[in-house]
Write an enzyme that holds these catalytic residues in place. Structure first.
Site, PDB file in Angstrom:
ATOM      1  N   TYR A  74     111.676  33.135  14.064  1.00 63.02           N
ATOM      2  CA  TYR A  74     111.359  31.910  13.339  1.00 63.02           C
ATOM      3  C   TYR A  74     111.204  30.751  14.315  1.00 63.02           C
ATOM      4  O   TYR A  74     111.889  30.673  15.324  1.00 63.02           O
ATOM      5  CB  TYR A  74     112.466  31.573  12.331  1.00 63.02           C
ATOM      6  CG  TYR A  74     112.807  32.688  11.391  1.00 63.02           C
ATOM      7  CD1 TYR A  74     111.822  33.348  10.666  1.00 63.02           C
ATOM      8  CD2 TYR A  74     114.126  33.111  11.227  1.00 63.02           C
ATOM      9  CE1 TYR A  74     112.140  34.381   9.804  1.00 63.02           C
ATOM     10  CE2 TYR A  74     114.451  34.140  10.358  1.00 63.02           C
ATOM     11  CZ  TYR A  74     113.460  34.781   9.653  1.00 63.02           C
ATOM     12  OH  TYR A  74     113.775  35.797   8.798  1.00 63.02           O
ATOM     13  N   HIS A 102     133.460  20.913  32.866  1.00 65.74           N
ATOM     14  CA  HIS A 102     133.070  19.697  32.151  1.00 65.74           C
ATOM     15  C   HIS A 102     131.561  19.564  32.281  1.00 65.74           C
ATOM     16  O   HIS A 102     131.038  19.267  33.375  1.00 65.74           O
ATOM     17  CB  HIS A 102     133.774  18.472  32.728  1.00 65.74           C
ATOM     18  CG  HIS A 102     133.668  17.257  31.840  1.00 65.74           C
ATOM     19  ND1 HIS A 102     132.490  16.554  31.659  1.00 65.74           N
ATOM     20  CD2 HIS A 102     134.615  16.609  31.074  1.00 65.74           C
ATOM     21  CE1 HIS A 102     132.696  15.537  30.829  1.00 65.74           C
ATOM     22  NE2 HIS A 102     133.973  15.549  30.464  1.00 65.74           N
ATOM     23  N   THR A 104     130.612   6.512  29.753  1.00 66.12           N
ATOM     24  CA  THR A 104     131.400   7.663  29.355  1.00 66.12           C
ATOM     25  C   THR A 104     130.431   8.760  28.938  1.00 66.12           C
ATOM     26  O   THR A 104     129.236   8.507  28.734  1.00 66.12           O
ATOM     27  CB  THR A 104     132.371   7.324  28.209  1.00 66.12           C
ATOM     28  OG1 THR A 104     133.277   8.431  28.018  1.00 66.12           O
ATOM     29  CG2 THR A 104     131.633   7.063  26.902  1.00 66.12           C
ATOM     30  N   THR A 110     107.729  25.291 -19.737  1.00 64.91           N
ATOM     31  CA  THR A 110     109.058  24.687 -19.694  1.00 64.91           C
ATOM     32  C   THR A 110     110.052  25.759 -20.128  1.00 64.91           C
ATOM     33  O   THR A 110     109.772  26.519 -21.060  1.00 64.91           O
ATOM     34  CB  THR A 110     109.160  23.461 -20.623  1.00 64.91           C
ATOM     35  OG1 THR A 110     108.926  23.859 -21.975  1.00 64.91           O
ATOM     36  CG2 THR A 110     108.123  22.409 -20.229  1.00 64.91           C
ATOM     37  N   HIS A 111     111.167  25.833 -19.436  1.00 65.98           N
ATOM     38  CA  HIS A 111     112.168  26.879 -19.688  1.00 65.98           C
ATOM     39  C   HIS A 111     111.576  28.274 -19.505  1.00 65.98           C
ATOM     40  O   HIS A 111     112.063  29.250 -20.094  1.00 65.98           O
ATOM     41  CB  HIS A 111     112.772  26.758 -21.099  1.00 65.98           C
ATOM     42  CG  HIS A 111     113.352  25.411 -21.393  1.00 65.98           C
ATOM     43  ND1 HIS A 111     114.629  25.056 -21.032  1.00 65.98           N
ATOM     44  CD2 HIS A 111     112.811  24.321 -22.008  1.00 65.98           C
ATOM     45  CE1 HIS A 111     114.868  23.807 -21.414  1.00 65.98           C
ATOM     46  NE2 HIS A 111     113.776  23.339 -22.000  1.00 65.98           N
ATOM     47  N   SER A 115     107.188  49.727   2.133  1.00 63.56           N
ATOM     48  CA  SER A 115     107.237  50.978   2.891  1.00 63.56           C
ATOM     49  C   SER A 115     107.133  52.198   1.986  1.00 63.56           C
ATOM     50  O   SER A 115     106.876  53.306   2.465  1.00 63.56           O
ATOM     51  CB  SER A 115     108.542  51.046   3.686  1.00 63.56           C
ATOM     52  OG  SER A 115     109.664  51.080   2.807  1.00 63.56           O
ATOM     53  N   LYS A 167     101.867  47.376  -3.302  1.00 64.71           N
ATOM     54  CA  LYS A 167     102.528  46.070  -3.380  1.00 64.71           C
ATOM     55  C   LYS A 167     101.835  44.989  -2.545  1.00 64.71           C
ATOM     56  O   LYS A 167     101.428  45.219  -1.416  1.00 64.71           O
ATOM     57  CB  LYS A 167     103.990  46.186  -2.924  1.00 64.71           C
ATOM     58  CG  LYS A 167     104.880  47.028  -3.836  1.00 64.71           C
ATOM     59  CD  LYS A 167     105.010  46.444  -5.220  1.00 64.71           C
ATOM     60  CE  LYS A 167     105.780  45.153  -5.263  1.00 64.71           C
ATOM     61  NZ  LYS A 167     107.175  45.278  -4.772  1.00 64.71           N
ATOM     62  N   ARG A 168     101.739  43.780  -3.136  1.00 65.25           N
ATOM     63  CA  ARG A 168     101.264  42.575  -2.445  1.00 65.25           C
ATOM     64  C   ARG A 168     102.301  41.486  -2.755  1.00 65.25           C
ATOM     65  O   ARG A 168     102.231  40.821  -3.799  1.00 65.25           O
ATOM     66  CB  ARG A 168      99.875  42.176  -2.948  1.00 65.25           C
ATOM     67  CG  ARG A 168      98.806  43.205  -2.606  1.00 65.25           C
ATOM     68  CD  ARG A 168      97.549  43.022  -3.447  1.00 65.25           C
ATOM     69  NE  ARG A 168      96.814  41.815  -3.104  1.00 65.25           N
ATOM     70  CZ  ARG A 168      95.684  41.808  -2.372  1.00 65.25           C
ATOM     71  NH1 ARG A 168      95.188  42.938  -1.910  1.00 65.25           N
ATOM     72  NH2 ARG A 168      95.064  40.672  -2.119  1.00 65.25           N
ATOM     73  N   GLU A 172     108.875  33.575   0.014  1.00 72.44           N
ATOM     74  CA  GLU A 172     110.262  34.044  -0.044  1.00 72.44           C
ATOM     75  C   GLU A 172     111.009  33.676   1.226  1.00 72.44           C
ATOM     76  O   GLU A 172     112.198  33.312   1.183  1.00 72.44           O
ATOM     77  CB  GLU A 172     110.292  35.551  -0.275  1.00 72.44           C
ATOM     78  CG  GLU A 172     109.846  35.957  -1.674  1.00 72.44           C
ATOM     79  CD  GLU A 172     109.737  37.463  -1.851  1.00 72.44           C
ATOM     80  OE1 GLU A 172     109.916  37.930  -2.993  1.00 72.44           O
ATOM     81  OE2 GLU A 172     109.464  38.178  -0.862  1.00 72.44           O
ATOM     82  N   GLU A 207     127.596  20.539  16.511  1.00 70.58           N
ATOM     83  CA  GLU A 207     126.250  19.989  16.677  1.00 70.58           C
ATOM     84  C   GLU A 207     125.379  20.826  17.597  1.00 70.58           C
ATOM     85  O   GLU A 207     124.152  20.838  17.462  1.00 70.58           O
ATOM     86  CB  GLU A 207     126.341  18.549  17.193  1.00 70.58           C
ATOM     87  CG  GLU A 207     126.841  17.585  16.132  1.00 70.58           C
ATOM     88  CD  GLU A 207     127.169  16.205  16.664  1.00 70.58           C
ATOM     89  OE1 GLU A 207     127.502  15.330  15.838  1.00 70.58           O
ATOM     90  OE2 GLU A 207     127.104  15.996  17.893  1.00 70.58           O
TER      91      GLU A 207
END
Length: 446
Positions: A10, A74, A99, A146-147, A272, A277-278, A284, A318
């Site tokens: 990725y 360090h 610093t 809707t729904h 596989s 399938k497509r 996703e 971080e």
């Protein structure tokens, strides 16, 4: 051996380069050079020393800094020593009055400025694709849901315009947050600038002007992490929009709906074991990676709750958050742009789905018209509701059921009912709305 998928699966090369060790080292060195230049400008160190540091600091190597770090344990001081080694007698002035986090956080500000430049360009490209697709489908009438159930019609142009509008707001957010996020500091051990003296604020201002960064107003030993939390929340918001788009594409690509489809290569394999399938694998992937980007928000917020003037709990966190969230968000923007640019729209399936309920999804149109012609709105709602339930139960067109209702026929003829049940005549101001969005956002798009 590569371990994390951002190393081999990725991400884009340009965003990886922002967060790799070499660029991090270069940004730290750039901050040290800018500090020396600013201090010389205000008479704190000799100008000749600042010039020598500027001319030779780039000769310092990451490899040498790592060797030193092995000895002293360090990381920042190791870079200071590596830079001092290549700057001769002037090396004695490297890091004067600073610093560690004056330099490290300022280097992060430089990296964030680079990352935001990349994200800004990609968002503008995504916006351009969405506006193009909105323009192509302005009058393409489709089922609105809707729904998960069919409602009155919408247009594909409106869908693309809604997504474009979100992306437009992300571009505005990026412009607004940039001066709060791409920030540096030069405030010393606990924020008082005591080591620099009375010219501390002027030195900090000059240093950040050299680096083209915003400057903190105040800080302790570290830049307040609310700034970085805003960056991660921005990435999370952007990828959530992409997640939203991906969910819709996946839903509309369901076999039973089949209105859109991700582009599928001539030799591409979908499964596989099931050769037919497509699958919407790119959408996703975006939906999955958006979860990881959103997961950065909580630790980013917690990084602002440090002890006293600072502790080190934010640092290790971080080191993971910045590259991971930035690279994945950038990857998702690029990937979804490709998906949308090449998205296949099946107009035959769209028309088929519009006719699926034989007019029942157009019940609102009849109710509104009956009210306009004089029937009580609540009576019209109940009468059309009952007719719709009957049509569903008996698998009959709504027009047939309404054609047997004398009260309805008192206000509308069968011909008028048929016209009211036409999806193409019930899209309101959607065309005008889409055109307004395109006109408004075109200046932001690439």
């Amino acid at each position: 051996m590569a371990v994390h998928p951002i190393e081999y699966r990725y991400g884009t090369p340009e965003m990886r380069n922002v967060w790799n060790e070499e660029n991090r080292f270069s940004c730290v060195v750039a901050a040290e050079v800018a500090l020396a230049q600013a201090e010389a400008a205000h008479g704190l160190i000799p100008q000749a020393a600042a010039d020598e540091i500027a001319q030779n600091a780039h000769k310092a190597s990451l490899a040498r800094a790592k060797e030193i770090e092995e000895e002293i344990n360090h990381d920042m001081m190791a870079i200071v020593k590596a830079v001092s080694e290549v700057t001769g007698e002037s090396g004695r002035w490297v890091h004067y009055g600073a610093t560690s986090n004056d330099i490290l956080d300022t280097a992060t500000g430089l990296q964030l400025a680079q990352a935001l430049d990349l994200i800004d360009a990609k968002l503008r490209r995504l916006l351009g694709v969405l506006l193009k697709r909105a323009g192509e489908t302005t009058t393409l009438v489709a089922v609105g849901r809707t729904h998960g159930q069919q409602g009155v019609p919408t247009t594909y142009g409106l869908r693309f315009a809604i997504w474009a509008s979100e992306v437009g707001r992300h571009i505005e957010r990026l412009e607004q947050l940039r001066p709060r996020v791409a920030v540096g500091q030069m405030t010393g051990a606990v924020g008082t600038q005591a080591a620099i003296g009375p010219k501390g604020m002027a030195v900090q201002k000059s240093m950040m002007e050299i680096l083209k960064l915003s400057s903190v107003d105040v800080s302790n030993q570290v830049i307040s992490r609310d700034r970085y939390a805003e960056y991660f929340m921005f990435l999370a918001t952007v990828t959530t929009t992409l997640d939203k788009i991906g969910v819709e594409i996946r839903s509309l690509q369901r076999t039973e709906i089949g209105e859109v489809e991700e582009a599928f290569g001539a030799k591409q394999v979908g499964s596989s074991t099931m050769p037919h399938k497509r699958n919407p694998i790119k959408s996703e992937q975006v939906c999955g990676l958006a979860r990881i980007v959103r997961a950065a928000v909580e630790p980013a917020l917690l990084n602002n709750t440090l002890w006293d003037e600072r502790d080190l709990t934010n640092s290790s966190c971080e080191r993971v958050l910045f590259p991971e969230a930035s690279i994945l968000a950038d990857h998702c923007i690029r990937l979804m742009t490709t998906v949308l640019d090449n998205l296949v729209i099946n107009r035959a399936a769209i028309r088929r789905n519009l006719a699926f309920l034989h007019g029942i999804n157009m019940a609102e149109s009849v109710m509104i018209d009956l009210t306009r012609r004089g029937m009580n709105r609540q009576d019209a709602h109940e009468r059309i509701r009952m007719a719709s339930m009957q049509a569903l139960a008996e698998s009959r067109p709504l027009a047939d059921v309404l054609g047997t209702d004398n009260e309805v026929l008192r206000f509308c003829s069968q011909k008028e009912i048929a016209a009211l049940l036409s999806p193409d005549s019930y899209i309101g101001t959607s065309v005008e709305q889409v055109q307004a969005v395109i006109e408004k956002l075109r200046p932001l798009a690439a």
